[in-house]
Design an enzyme around this catalytic site. Structure first.
Site, PDB file in Angstrom:
ATOM      1  N   GLU A  61      15.730  -3.314  -3.465  1.00  0.00           N
ATOM      2  CA  GLU A  61      16.922  -3.960  -2.913  1.00  0.00           C
ATOM      3  C   GLU A  61      16.463  -5.310  -2.408  1.00  0.00           C
ATOM      4  O   GLU A  61      15.795  -5.407  -1.372  1.00  0.00           O
ATOM      5  CB  GLU A  61      17.513  -3.081  -1.796  1.00  0.00           C
ATOM      6  CG  GLU A  61      18.978  -3.338  -1.594  1.00  0.00           C
ATOM      7  CD  GLU A  61      19.254  -4.395  -0.551  1.00  0.00           C
ATOM      8  OE1 GLU A  61      19.013  -5.585  -0.875  1.00  0.00           O
ATOM      9  OE2 GLU A  61      19.694  -4.046   0.539  1.00  0.00           O
ATOM     10  N   CYS A 100      20.881  -9.452   3.608  1.00  0.00           N
ATOM     11  CA  CYS A 100      20.670  -9.616   2.165  1.00  0.00           C
ATOM     12  C   CYS A 100      21.995  -9.822   1.451  1.00  0.00           C
ATOM     13  O   CYS A 100      22.089 -10.545   0.468  1.00  0.00           O
ATOM     14  CB  CYS A 100      19.929  -8.416   1.604  1.00  0.00           C
ATOM     15  SG  CYS A 100      20.634  -6.858   2.127  1.00  0.00           S
ATOM     16  N   LYS A 111       6.207   1.863   5.701  1.00  0.00           N
ATOM     17  CA  LYS A 111       5.548   0.633   6.175  1.00  0.00           C
ATOM     18  C   LYS A 111       6.656  -0.332   6.574  1.00  0.00           C
ATOM     19  O   LYS A 111       7.242  -0.999   5.747  1.00  0.00           O
ATOM     20  CB  LYS A 111       4.696   0.038   5.045  1.00  0.00           C
ATOM     21  CG  LYS A 111       3.483  -0.757   5.479  1.00  0.00           C
ATOM     22  CD  LYS A 111       3.753  -1.960   6.335  1.00  0.00           C
ATOM     23  CE  LYS A 111       4.166  -3.182   5.551  1.00  0.00           C
ATOM     24  NZ  LYS A 111       4.559  -4.293   6.453  1.00  0.00           N
TER      25      LYS A 111
END
Ligand code: NAI
Ligand code: MG
Length: 505
Positions: A262, A296, A187
């Site tokens: 994560e 990130c 997804k």
């Protein structure tokens, strides 16, 4: 204006076929550089997820001996290598689609496509090697027993991914999962699914068996949540925000389903006073403005030694002002728009909160004057920051660096670790012993010495604290999708003789 490449109008990819979503809804694709709608993607829901999971289950278990899970690693590797080759063949088109969909400079998107192909090849090799480890013997202290380990695929896995590296983040999960013999439901983010749907087309073209990889696009709560809570999904791998990670973990906990997460970060970059200033300035910019600041692992808290702080900041601002901000497809672009209006508003609010809390916007913080449309924010450098401010604590996920000055190694480490996150950190100094000392002291899963951000699929990736747990990439990246089974055999002809036979009584 005609687009340089057409956004293909795709459906969901389930059981090897393009399928209309059950509720027939679509989500518009907006070009973040122009704010214009340029296509749409299907909006899947729980019903589509059910179909995708069923297809993945059938692909995992059908026809004993012929299914994906039991196919030799070399067979699976052949498909992964074919996928890698197709990605390279279509690299320039895929890079353009990625740039149009998420706003990253075209040169970066092209780099991503190389990494995508490299990651498929890397896990093809590891998956092949896994076959050889299928029956690893274990030595036991009793000769009457023999033991070995079977490494088996974990089953159907749910892969939920973000928009900052749309195809690459999907690949970090899809490649090891498929190499290990798992089947998957992916997804991607509703903000950038276009290249993941192209991956589906690539899989179709190389003849990947139906159901091995299924792709359900859609909104998080509508298409992501049903994957996380699905009773037949055996594991979830997620990259995204800490908040959504928490929701996924909660859903998975109900079924005691393993997850790897994560999540975000607020990573430090420590610059000591013995550095070549221009080199360190460039890494500081790359550490936070690469991918338009939406990384990130961005080293968004810059810690500079007081002895060089003044000169360093002057040069940092000068270099930042020299960054080419433009439409991502324009030659030489180094900073494009952030992914969406929502992210644009969120980043602007974080900058205005920093100002109202007393920080100084040394540079940037606004829309570039020459760009009237698009979600562009100039590279932003913020000083006069204290550790209680939001800008020090929360991820901006945009081109925003906040700066603090330190006077000793001890203080730098303390500031570096003053965060709930623990994804990454970086240190720049000519004293390599000091770099190694500091690397050990920073509480994070990834440390860069004399650089920031370069990432290789051979090296483990992941964080500590609220940045999540589990490691992707590297050999351990395959282990995420492998279940270890011990098989212990009694080899003696003698009875075990713990209990007595009644006939002897
Ligand atoms: P998000 O974490 O909500 O989205 C990531 C993925 O999770 C998307 O595919 C989304 O559809 C899915 N998702 C959302 N809600 C879900 C749910 N309840 N169950 C299952 N899946 C769900 O991130 P979002 O809203 O796009 O961005 C918000 C913030 O997240 C950013 O400002 C940034 O701080 C952070 N972020 C961090 C990333 C990272 O790489 N660590 C990547 C993207 C965002
Ligand atoms: Mg998009």
């Amino acid at each position: 204006m005609a687009l340089p490449v057409e956004i293909p109008r795709r459906q969901l990819f389930i059981d090897g076929e393009w399928r209309e979503p059950v509720h027939k809804k679509r989500i518009p694709v907006i070009n973040p550089a122009t704010e214009a709608p340029i296509g749409d993607i299907p909006a899947g829901t729980a019903e589509d997820v059910d179909l995708a999971v069923d297809a993945a289950r059938r692909a995992f278990t059908r026809n004993r001996g012929k299914d994906w899970a039991r196919a030799p690693g070399a067979v699976r590797a052949k498909y992964l290598r074919a996928i890698a080759a197709k990605i390279i063949e279509r690299k320039s088109e895929l890079a353009k689609l990625e740039a149009l969909d998420c706003g990253k400079p075209l040169d970066e998107a092209a780099w991503d496509m190389d990494d995508v192909a490299g990651c498929f090849e890397y896990y093809a090799d590891l998956g092949e090697a896994l076959d050889g480890k299928q029956k690893a013997p274990i030595s036991l202290p009793m000769e009457t027993f023999k033991c070995y380990i079977l490494k088996e695929p974990i089953g159907v896995v749910g892969l939920i991914t973000p928009w900052n590296y749309p195809l690459l983040m999907a690949t970090w999960k899809v490649a090891p999962a498929l190499a290990a013999g798992c089947t998957a439901v992916l997804k991607p983010s509703e903000l950038a699914s276009v290249t993941c749907l192209e991956l589906a087309e690539v899989c179709r073209e190389v003849g990947l068996p139906p159901g091995v990889l299924n792709i359900v696009t859609g909104l998080g709560p509508e298409a992501g949540a049903p994957i996380a809570s699905h009773p037949h999904v055996n594991k979830i791998a997620f990259t995204g925000s800490t908040e959504t990670g928490r929701r996924i973990m909660t859903a998975a906990a109900q079924l005691v389903k393993p997850v790897s997460l994560e999540l975000g970060g607020k990573s430090p970059l420590i610059v000591f006073d013995d550095v070549d200033i221009d080199k360190a300035v460039e890494w500081s910019l790359f550490g936070c403005f690469w991918t338009n600041g939406q990384i990130c692992s961005a080293t968004s808290r810059l810690l500079i030694h007081e002895k060089i702080a003044k000169e360093f900041l002057e040069r940092l601002v000068a270099w930042a002002k020299n960054i080419k901000i433009s439409d991502p497809l324009e030659e030489g672009c180094r900073l494009g728009p952030v992914v969406s209006e929502g992210q644009y508003e969120k980043i602007k609010k974080i900058i205005s909160t920093a100002k109202s809390e007393g920080a100084t916007i040394l540079s940037g913080g606004v829309r570039p004057q020459h760009l009237k449309k698009g979600f562009f924010i100039e590279p932003t450098i913020i000083t006069d920051v204290n550790t209680s401010m939001q800008i020090w604590r929360d991820e901006a996920f945009g081109p925003v660096i906040c700066v603090k000055v330190f006077s000793s190694e001890e203080e730098a480490i303390e500031l570096a670790n003053d965060t709930h996150y623990g994804l990454a950190g970086a240190v720049i100094s000519n004293d390599l012993e000091r770099c190694e000392r500091v690397s050990e002291a920073i509480e994070a899963g990834i440390i860069w010495i004399n650089c920031s951000q370069p990432c290789f699929c051979q090296a483990p990736w992941g964080g500590n604290k609220r940045s999540g747990f589990g490691r992707e990439l590297g050999e351990g990246g395959l282990d995420n999708y492998v279940s270890v089974k011990q098989v212990t055999k009694y080899t003696s002809d003698e009875p075990w003789s713990w209990y007595q036979s009644p006939s002897k009584l």
